[in-house]
Write a protein that holds these residues in place. Structure first.
Motif, mmCIF file in Angstrom:
data_model
loop_
_atom_site.group_PDB
_atom_site.id
_atom_site.type_symbol
_atom_site.label_atom_id
_atom_site.label_comp_id
_atom_site.label_asym_id
_atom_site.label_seq_id
_atom_site.Cartn_x
_atom_site.Cartn_y
_atom_site.Cartn_z
ATOM 1 N N LEU A 87 51.595 11.129 33.813
ATOM 2 C CA LEU A 87 51.525 10.953 32.359
ATOM 3 C C LEU A 87 50.159 11.363 31.832
ATOM 4 O O LEU A 87 50.056 12.034 30.793
ATOM 5 C CB LEU A 87 51.825 9.489 32.005
ATOM 6 N N ILE A 88 49.117 10.962 32.534
ATOM 7 C CA ILE A 88 47.752 11.302 32.097
ATOM 8 C C ILE A 88 47.538 12.812 32.162
ATOM 9 O O ILE A 88 47.081 13.425 31.196
ATOM 10 C CB ILE A 88 46.715 10.574 32.981
ATOM 11 N N VAL A 89 47.885 13.413 33.290
ATOM 12 C CA VAL A 89 47.615 14.834 33.485
ATOM 13 C C VAL A 89 48.453 15.691 32.546
ATOM 14 O O VAL A 89 47.955 16.647 31.930
ATOM 15 C CB VAL A 89 47.869 15.224 34.953
ATOM 16 N N SER A 90 49.730 15.356 32.405
ATOM 17 C CA SER A 90 50.611 16.178 31.574
ATOM 18 C C SER A 90 50.258 16.081 30.099
ATOM 19 O O SER A 90 50.565 16.991 29.320
ATOM 20 C CB SER A 90 52.070 15.753 31.771
ATOM 21 N N GLY A 91 49.586 15.003 29.691
ATOM 22 C CA GLY A 91 49.239 14.821 28.286
ATOM 23 C C GLY A 91 47.879 15.362 27.902
ATOM 24 O O GLY A 91 47.450 15.197 26.753
ATOM 25 N N GLN A 92 47.193 16.004 28.842
ATOM 26 C CA GLN A 92 45.877 16.564 28.558
ATOM 27 C C GLN A 92 45.964 18.080 28.409
ATOM 28 O O GLN A 92 46.751 18.737 29.079
ATOM 29 C CB GLN A 92 44.888 16.205 29.681
ATOM 30 N N GLU A 93 45.144 18.604 27.494
ATOM 31 C CA GLU A 93 45.112 20.046 27.284
ATOM 32 C C GLU A 93 44.613 20.737 28.553
ATOM 33 O O GLU A 93 43.574 20.372 29.093
ATOM 34 C CB GLU A 93 44.187 20.398 26.119
ATOM 35 N N ALA A 94 45.359 21.732 28.999
ATOM 36 C CA ALA A 94 44.980 22.431 30.235
ATOM 37 C C ALA A 94 43.598 23.062 30.118
ATOM 38 O O ALA A 94 42.830 23.089 31.080
ATOM 39 C CB ALA A 94 46.017 23.495 30.568
ATOM 40 N N SER A 95 43.262 23.540 28.920
ATOM 41 C CA SER A 95 41.968 24.210 28.745
ATOM 42 C C SER A 95 40.799 23.250 28.827
ATOM 43 O O SER A 95 39.659 23.663 29.036
ATOM 44 C CB SER A 95 41.929 24.926 27.392
#
Length: 413
Positions: free
Chosen positions: A200-208
């Motif tokens: 949830l944390i990783v998928s909700g953060q901007e990849a850039s």
């Protein structure tokens, strides 16, 4: 270890404790100032240099932020808290305004780690949609620390001396470090973090913004106009916090004729209102987003609303009633944290995770430069012109800060 479903909220909850202690230790001096100045024969101008020394020290925030980006939060922030706790306790042993100034300068250097560390926690542990709330929650710690200072100082003066307040606050910091070392780790290495929460944390953060490098690229960071927009807005905003935490108790004693008991009863109210502002700012952002406003514009809108509310500070010195004056100061605290938590959180929206603590440190330096200039000018002129011109200034500065954010900030691609 058993895995829990909401580790990120326990992390931010633990960090709130650090911010409570951080702002408690820095706020004690302002509340105890009438007693200290009388005992130590310190003038208003000398007091302004004592408070100014703290602002000079805390302007080393970029160094603190860089070190936190470089060595990590667990070890780096633990060291900062240990040192600031020991320096706080040393306040109870010092005499003379120059001794206080030296300790305040040293305290500012290490306590400047608080905001960069908090924003790094938010950037690492929360998806974008939760960052505003998480930032608001940890900012509550700043206001709540200031809330605790008046009753702590009153207890110390009535039962021991003002020196005891510094010993108590420093001891709390050392206790907190034990809990931090036991529980904190980055999301990728936390022993109790479930796979579901990690995803949830990783998928909700901007990849850039999630990329990591060995060293924060300072040169690249300093060339970004977004950094200077945030820094400029904070430079204009933070003198209000300096007034509330460093000068308000003296104002209430010198102009409104409050005694120690009344200070203990009323001086915490603006900081309680500030706690509400910490939640109101993110709520405004969320409300605007639900109506289709993008994240950066929503943050700029919340900042602008806080700037409009701040105009109430212009009337603090004109009202006859001390109760009305405290109410307007409370409105100022509410408005300040509404816009402050908003602009500080923008760092996590605009900068990668390996730069966010450094970026927050740079903007924090600008904020504390604003407080330094304000407090030195106030200290040199207040005996001649009074407080009212400064209240008028504080009511207008944030409107300029809002203009900077609307004209200079560029949204991420």
């Amino acid at each position: 270890m058993k895995r829990f479903p909401y580790i990120r909220w326990t992390i931010i909850g633990l960090f709130v404790g650090a911010m409570v202690i951080n702002y408690l230790t820095r706020s004690i001096l302002g509340v105890a100032a009438p007693a200290i100045m009388t005992e130590q024969n310190i003038s208003s101008e000398q007091y302004s240099w004592i408070t100014g020394a703290f602002q000079i020290g805390i302007m080393f925030q970029p160094v603190a932020g860089y070190l936190l980006d470089l060595i990590g939060l667990k070890t780096g922030f633990s060291l900062f808290v240990i040192v600031w706790s020991l320096i706080t306790m040393a306040h109870g042993l010092v005499t003379g305004w120059m001794g206080f100034a030296a300790l305040r300068g040293a305290l500012g250097v290490v306590e400047g780690s608080g905001q960069p560390a908090g924003m790094k926690v938010v950037a690492e542990w929360f998806p974008a949609r939760e960052r505003g709330v998480a930032g608001g929650i940890y900012q509550i710690g700043a206001s709540f620390g200031a809330v605790l200072a008046p009753p702590l100082v009153a207890w110390a003066v009535l039962n021991h001396s003002w020196r005891a307040a510094f010993f108590v606050a420093g001891g709390l910091g050392l206790i907190w470090v034990i809990a931090w070392l036991f529980w904190y780790a980055p999301p990728g290495r936390h022993r109790a973090l479930s796979k579901g929460e990690h995803d949830l944390i990783v998928s909700g953060q901007e990849a850039s913004l999630a990329k990591q490098r060995k060293r924060p690229p300072i040169g690249e960071l300093l060339r970004r106009r977004n950094l200077w927009a945030i820094a400029g807005a904070r430079f204009l905003a933070d003198p209000v916090w300096g007034m509330l935490s460093l000068w308000m108790p003296l104002y209430l004693v010198q102009v409104r004729n409050f005694d120690l008991a009344q200070i203990a009863m009323f001086a915490w109210l603006p900081f309680l209102a500030a706690d509400l502002g910490c939640l109101f700012g993110p709520a405004v952002v969320a409300w605007l987003q639900r109506r289709g406003v993008n994240l950066i514009d929503a943050r700029r809108g919340a900042f602008t609303l806080g700037a409009v509310l701040m105009m109430g500070m212009m009337f603090v010195g004109t009202v006859d009633s001390p109760v009305a004056a405290v109410a307007l100061l409370s409105l100022g605290g509410f408005a300040h944290q509404t816009l402050s938590v908003t602009v500080i959180t923008m760092s996590s929206d605009l900068f990668p995770q390996d730069q966010v603590a450094t970026a927050t440190g740079v903007s924090g330096t600008a904020a504390n430069l604003g407080v330094l200039i304000f407090t030195l000018v106030l200290g040199s002129l207040v005996d001649e012109v009074g407080y009212q011109p400064f209240f008028i200034l504080l009511g207008l500065l944030d409107l300029l800060g809002a203009a900077l954010l609307w004209t200079l900030v560029r949204k991420p691609a």
